[in-house]
Design a protein around this motif. Structure first.
Motif, PDB file in Angstrom:
ATOM      1  N   GLU A  49      97.608 -12.789  49.817  1.00  0.00           N
ATOM      2  CA  GLU A  49      97.565 -13.580  48.593  1.00  0.00           C
ATOM      3  C   GLU A  49      97.405 -15.068  48.879  1.00  0.00           C
ATOM      4  O   GLU A  49      97.001 -15.819  48.009  1.00  0.00           O
ATOM      5  CB  GLU A  49      98.843 -13.358  47.763  1.00  0.00           C
ATOM      6  CG  GLU A  49      98.940 -11.980  47.150  1.00  0.00           C
ATOM      7  CD  GLU A  49      99.349 -10.907  48.156  1.00  0.00           C
ATOM      8  OE1 GLU A  49      98.907  -9.770  48.002  1.00  0.00           O
ATOM      9  OE2 GLU A  49     100.079 -11.212  49.113  1.00  0.00           O
ATOM     10  N   GLN A  96      82.853 -11.628  49.579  1.00  0.00           N
ATOM     11  CA  GLN A  96      82.963 -10.924  48.297  1.00  0.00           C
ATOM     12  C   GLN A  96      83.117  -9.421  48.513  1.00  0.00           C
ATOM     13  O   GLN A  96      83.883  -8.762  47.801  1.00  0.00           O
ATOM     14  CB  GLN A  96      81.747 -11.213  47.421  1.00  0.00           C
ATOM     15  CG  GLN A  96      81.737 -12.614  46.871  1.00  0.00           C
ATOM     16  CD  GLN A  96      80.492 -12.913  46.068  1.00  0.00           C
ATOM     17  OE1 GLN A  96      79.590 -12.092  45.926  1.00  0.00           O
ATOM     18  NE2 GLN A  96      80.438 -14.111  45.516  1.00  0.00           N
ATOM     19  N   GLU A 138      84.538  -8.035  51.120  1.00  0.00           N
ATOM     20  CA  GLU A 138      85.916  -7.848  51.584  1.00  0.00           C
ATOM     21  C   GLU A 138      86.894  -7.897  50.422  1.00  0.00           C
ATOM     22  O   GLU A 138      87.806  -7.070  50.334  1.00  0.00           O
ATOM     23  CB  GLU A 138      86.290  -8.905  52.628  1.00  0.00           C
ATOM     24  CG  GLU A 138      85.735  -8.628  53.991  1.00  0.00           C
ATOM     25  CD  GLU A 138      86.230  -9.618  55.038  1.00  0.00           C
ATOM     26  OE1 GLU A 138      87.323 -10.218  54.853  1.00  0.00           O
ATOM     27  OE2 GLU A 138      85.529  -9.791  56.038  1.00  0.00           O
ATOM     28  N   LYS A 139      86.719  -8.852  49.540  1.00  0.00           N
ATOM     29  CA  LYS A 139      87.616  -8.973  48.384  1.00  0.00           C
ATOM     30  C   LYS A 139      87.552  -7.703  47.530  1.00  0.00           C
ATOM     31  O   LYS A 139      88.581  -7.146  47.146  1.00  0.00           O
ATOM     32  CB  LYS A 139      87.232 -10.199  47.550  1.00  0.00           C
ATOM     33  CG  LYS A 139      88.116 -10.405  46.354  1.00  0.00           C
ATOM     34  CD  LYS A 139      87.721 -11.633  45.563  1.00  0.00           C
ATOM     35  CE  LYS A 139      88.699 -11.770  44.406  1.00  0.00           C
ATOM     36  NZ  LYS A 139      88.152 -12.457  43.281  1.00  0.00           N
ATOM     37  N   TYR A 140      86.346  -7.253  47.245  1.00  0.00           N
ATOM     38  CA  TYR A 140      86.158  -6.032  46.453  1.00  0.00           C
ATOM     39  C   TYR A 140      86.778  -4.823  47.173  1.00  0.00           C
ATOM     40  O   TYR A 140      87.463  -4.009  46.553  1.00  0.00           O
ATOM     41  CB  TYR A 140      84.665  -5.808  46.219  1.00  0.00           C
ATOM     42  CG  TYR A 140      84.340  -4.525  45.498  1.00  0.00           C
ATOM     43  CD1 TYR A 140      84.456  -4.433  44.115  1.00  0.00           C
ATOM     44  CD2 TYR A 140      83.912  -3.404  46.199  1.00  0.00           C
ATOM     45  CE1 TYR A 140      84.158  -3.255  43.447  1.00  0.00           C
ATOM     46  CE2 TYR A 140      83.609  -2.228  45.541  1.00  0.00           C
ATOM     47  CZ  TYR A 140      83.734  -2.152  44.170  1.00  0.00           C
ATOM     48  OH  TYR A 140      83.437  -0.982  43.515  1.00  0.00           O
ATOM     49  N   ARG A 143      89.229  -4.746  49.305  1.00  0.00           N
ATOM     50  CA  ARG A 143      90.698  -4.822  49.235  1.00  0.00           C
ATOM     51  C   ARG A 143      91.200  -4.436  47.851  1.00  0.00           C
ATOM     52  O   ARG A 143      92.164  -3.693  47.716  1.00  0.00           O
ATOM     53  CB  ARG A 143      91.185  -6.225  49.600  1.00  0.00           C
ATOM     54  CG  ARG A 143      91.078  -6.534  51.066  1.00  0.00           C
ATOM     55  CD  ARG A 143      91.647  -7.899  51.423  1.00  0.00           C
ATOM     56  NE  ARG A 143      91.528  -8.141  52.847  1.00  0.00           N
ATOM     57  CZ  ARG A 143      90.650  -8.991  53.380  1.00  0.00           C
ATOM     58  NH1 ARG A 143      89.836  -9.698  52.623  1.00  0.00           N
ATOM     59  NH2 ARG A 143      90.599  -9.124  54.693  1.00  0.00           N
ATOM     60  N   GLU A 144      90.539  -4.958  46.823  1.00  0.00           N
ATOM     61  CA  GLU A 144      90.967  -4.680  45.445  1.00  0.00           C
ATOM     62  C   GLU A 144      90.833  -3.202  45.085  1.00  0.00           C
ATOM     63  O   GLU A 144      91.586  -2.700  44.260  1.00  0.00           O
ATOM     64  CB  GLU A 144      90.150  -5.516  44.464  1.00  0.00           C
ATOM     65  CG  GLU A 144      90.467  -6.993  44.504  1.00  0.00           C
ATOM     66  CD  GLU A 144      89.510  -7.839  43.681  1.00  0.00           C
ATOM     67  OE1 GLU A 144      88.466  -7.324  43.211  1.00  0.00           O
ATOM     68  OE2 GLU A 144      89.807  -9.041  43.520  1.00  0.00           O
ATOM     69  N   THR A 145      89.873  -2.526  45.692  1.00  0.00           N
ATOM     70  CA  THR A 145      89.624  -1.122  45.359  1.00  0.00           C
ATOM     71  C   THR A 145      90.119  -0.145  46.425  1.00  0.00           C
ATOM     72  O   THR A 145      89.874   1.054  46.329  1.00  0.00           O
ATOM     73  CB  THR A 145      88.112  -0.894  45.120  1.00  0.00           C
ATOM     74  OG1 THR A 145      87.388  -1.246  46.303  1.00  0.00           O
ATOM     75  CG2 THR A 145      87.614  -1.710  43.931  1.00  0.00           C
TER      76      THR A 145
END
Length: 118
Positions: free
Chosen positions: A4, A85, A87-89, A91-93
């Motif tokens: 975070e 982007q 990586e972010k996606y 992690r979120e999924t």
């Protein structure tokens, strides 16, 4: 570092754990792979790689931090925009393990990460 906290001040590369061993590995990898992997996949004129990227992020896979097989050379755009982007996606999924497949094959990527979103 907690995930975070990313996006704010990340600290220097040394603060994030990149040491002299990483410097030597990164230089050697870019010499062997001087052009952006993702530019080439997209059929674009390949830019000179400025970054060596961990396909599977070192924060989740510290055992692969120095693994040649987990590295790819990327231009600034593909490293700073597209890969971050993805990586972010991922992690979120809950799909971080799929990053290796997404980096290997343009067709395997989620649509929003394909050129033109197709």
């Amino acid at each position: 570092m907690v995930l975070e906290e990313r996006g704010r001040w990340r600290g220097s590369s040394r603060d994030r754990g990149y040491d002299a061993h990483w410097d030597r590995l990164s230089i050697g990898f870019r010499r062997a792979n001087p052009f952006c992997r993702l530019c080439g996949q997209e059929g674009r004129d390949a830019e000179v790689a400025r970054q060596v990227d961990h396909v599977l992020p070192a924060i989740e896979y510290p055992d692969l931090k120095y693994s040649w097989g987990n590295l790819q050379s990327l231009c600034i755009y593909h490293h700073s925009v597209v890969k971050q982007q993805m990586e972010k996606y991922a992690r979120e999924t809950g799909q971080v393990k799929l990053l290796s497949v997404w980096c290997e094959s343009l067709d395997a990527r989620p649509r929003q990460f394909r050129p033109g979103g197709v």
